[in-house]
Design a protein around this motif. Sequence first.
Motif, PDB file in Angstrom:
ATOM      1  N   LEU A  22      -5.072   0.088  -3.466  1.00  0.00           N
ATOM      2  CA  LEU A  22      -4.637   1.479  -3.502  1.00  0.00           C
ATOM      3  C   LEU A  22      -3.296   1.616  -2.806  1.00  0.00           C
ATOM      4  O   LEU A  22      -2.926   0.803  -1.954  1.00  0.00           O
ATOM      5  CB  LEU A  22      -5.683   2.410  -2.887  1.00  0.00           C
ATOM      6  N   VAL A  23      -2.558   2.640  -3.202  1.00  0.00           N
ATOM      7  CA  VAL A  23      -1.256   2.915  -2.602  1.00  0.00           C
ATOM      8  C   VAL A  23      -1.182   4.385  -2.208  1.00  0.00           C
ATOM      9  O   VAL A  23      -1.730   5.253  -2.900  1.00  0.00           O
ATOM     10  CB  VAL A  23      -0.084   2.577  -3.553  1.00  0.00           C
ATOM     11  N   PRO A  54      -7.123  12.675  -0.957  1.00  0.00           N
ATOM     12  CA  PRO A  54      -7.542  11.669  -1.949  1.00  0.00           C
ATOM     13  C   PRO A  54      -6.713  11.687  -3.223  1.00  0.00           C
ATOM     14  O   PRO A  54      -6.523  10.644  -3.850  1.00  0.00           O
ATOM     15  CB  PRO A  54      -9.004  12.041  -2.212  1.00  0.00           C
ATOM     16  N   GLU A  55      -6.216  12.853  -3.621  1.00  0.00           N
ATOM     17  CA  GLU A  55      -5.417  12.946  -4.842  1.00  0.00           C
ATOM     18  C   GLU A  55      -4.070  12.245  -4.708  1.00  0.00           C
ATOM     19  O   GLU A  55      -3.441  11.895  -5.712  1.00  0.00           O
ATOM     20  CB  GLU A  55      -5.185  14.419  -5.208  1.00  0.00           C
ATOM     21  N   ASN A  56      -3.596  12.051  -3.478  1.00  0.00           N
ATOM     22  CA  ASN A  56      -2.301  11.413  -3.252  1.00  0.00           C
ATOM     23  C   ASN A  56      -2.423   9.931  -2.929  1.00  0.00           C
ATOM     24  O   ASN A  56      -1.458   9.311  -2.489  1.00  0.00           O
ATOM     25  CB  ASN A  56      -1.555  12.120  -2.114  1.00  0.00           C
ATOM     26  N   VAL A  57      -3.605   9.377  -3.152  1.00  0.00           N
ATOM     27  CA  VAL A  57      -3.823   7.938  -2.976  1.00  0.00           C
ATOM     28  C   VAL A  57      -4.198   7.374  -4.342  1.00  0.00           C
ATOM     29  O   VAL A  57      -5.234   7.731  -4.909  1.00  0.00           O
ATOM     30  CB  VAL A  57      -4.939   7.661  -1.946  1.00  0.00           C
ATOM     31  N   LEU A  58      -3.344   6.517  -4.893  1.00  0.00           N
ATOM     32  CA  LEU A  58      -3.538   5.988  -6.246  1.00  0.00           C
ATOM     33  C   LEU A  58      -4.318   4.687  -6.198  1.00  0.00           C
ATOM     34  O   LEU A  58      -4.177   3.891  -5.275  1.00  0.00           O
ATOM     35  CB  LEU A  58      -2.187   5.770  -6.930  1.00  0.00           C
ATOM     36  N   TRP A  59      -5.132   4.464  -7.219  1.00  0.00           N
ATOM     37  CA  TRP A  59      -6.097   3.363  -7.222  1.00  0.00           C
ATOM     38  C   TRP A  59      -5.889   2.462  -8.429  1.00  0.00           C
ATOM     39  O   TRP A  59      -5.818   2.930  -9.552  1.00  0.00           O
ATOM     40  CB  TRP A  59      -7.510   3.939  -7.245  1.00  0.00           C
ATOM     41  N   ASN A  60      -5.780   1.158  -8.164  1.00  0.00           N
ATOM     42  CA  ASN A  60      -5.713   0.160  -9.222  1.00  0.00           C
ATOM     43  C   ASN A  60      -7.097  -0.461  -9.364  1.00  0.00           C
ATOM     44  O   ASN A  60      -7.535  -1.228  -8.506  1.00  0.00           O
ATOM     45  CB  ASN A  60      -4.669  -0.905  -8.882  1.00  0.00           C
ATOM     46  N   ASN A 115       0.804  -1.226   0.000  1.00  0.00           N
ATOM     47  CA  ASN A 115       0.000   0.000   0.000  1.00  0.00           C
ATOM     48  C   ASN A 115       0.838   1.278   0.000  1.00  0.00           C
ATOM     49  O   ASN A 115       0.359   2.347   0.361  1.00  0.00           O
ATOM     50  CB  ASN A 115      -0.960   0.002   1.190  1.00  0.00           C
ATOM     51  N   ILE A 116       2.107   1.154  -0.412  1.00  0.00           N
ATOM     52  CA  ILE A 116       2.965   2.317  -0.623  1.00  0.00           C
ATOM     53  C   ILE A 116       3.479   2.255  -2.052  1.00  0.00           C
ATOM     54  O   ILE A 116       3.900   1.195  -2.518  1.00  0.00           O
ATOM     55  CB  ILE A 116       4.140   2.332   0.371  1.00  0.00           C
ATOM     56  N   VAL A 117       3.422   3.373  -2.747  1.00  0.00           N
ATOM     57  CA  VAL A 117       3.823   3.398  -4.148  1.00  0.00           C
ATOM     58  C   VAL A 117       5.258   2.879  -4.298  1.00  0.00           C
ATOM     59  O   VAL A 117       6.126   3.188  -3.478  1.00  0.00           O
ATOM     60  CB  VAL A 117       3.684   4.817  -4.739  1.00  0.00           C
TER      61      VAL A 117
END
Length: 249
Positions: free
Chosen positions: A107-108, A95-101, A28-30
């Motif tokens: 999410l990461v 929310p903009e700094n949490v990326l979603w697959n 969960n970390i990029v």
Amino acid sequence: LASDRVTSERLKRFKNEIGFCQRHNHVNIVRVVDTGPTFIKGKKCSFYVMERYSGTLRTHMGRMNPEEAMHAFSQMLDGVEAAHLVGVWHRDLKPENVLWNDNEKVLVVADFGIAHFKEEEIFTAVETNIAARMANFQYSAPEQRVRGNQVDHRADIFALGLILNELFTGEVPQGTGIKRITDINAAYGYLDGIVESMIQQKPQNRPESIEAIKKELIGRKNAFIALQQYDQTKKQVVSTSTPSEFEPI
């Protein structure tokens, strides 16, 4: 790092972010796949490569049902906790700094550019000049809005509380009379108390750690379900019969 935005401060933050994401491999970390220098308009610039994601938490928020929202929030807690356990706090969660697959529903947490790293102090967004401010103040904790204040991991807890409320109500709590989760979905009303504890004005009044929040989520949910079951039992019609003969203890 765009050539027209390269400063010693931004480069320092950029390299710190790369180093952290390379050292800590958490689901969960990029994750940084590759990194290096390149030249843009004759100026040397650093870059890093990461997986391409289908969107951010912002783009997916409105389409989540409550169960999906809780799953997303749980993943956020895991990612932020992993950072906190190694002495890193994000300080710009939104929310903009949490990326979603979208395919794997994973999410990461990303954009650790203004994070505090235990081994090296970096100025907070409000301690830099106006042009260099990078935090979104809508999700900033009160202590981040005053120059010179000490900011620690509890600023992330504040932001997570705002995001938890927003996941269910679509609104970021500001002031009194806010839209509560119980008004939207009574089955998740137990979250209101957790949100309230996370967005306390004073950092010392918030939960001390992500682990404490996880325990609160479990404990309050169990208590909430137990109360619902008790209320349901009270409303049931109980058949009467001749009482048994009294026997003293």
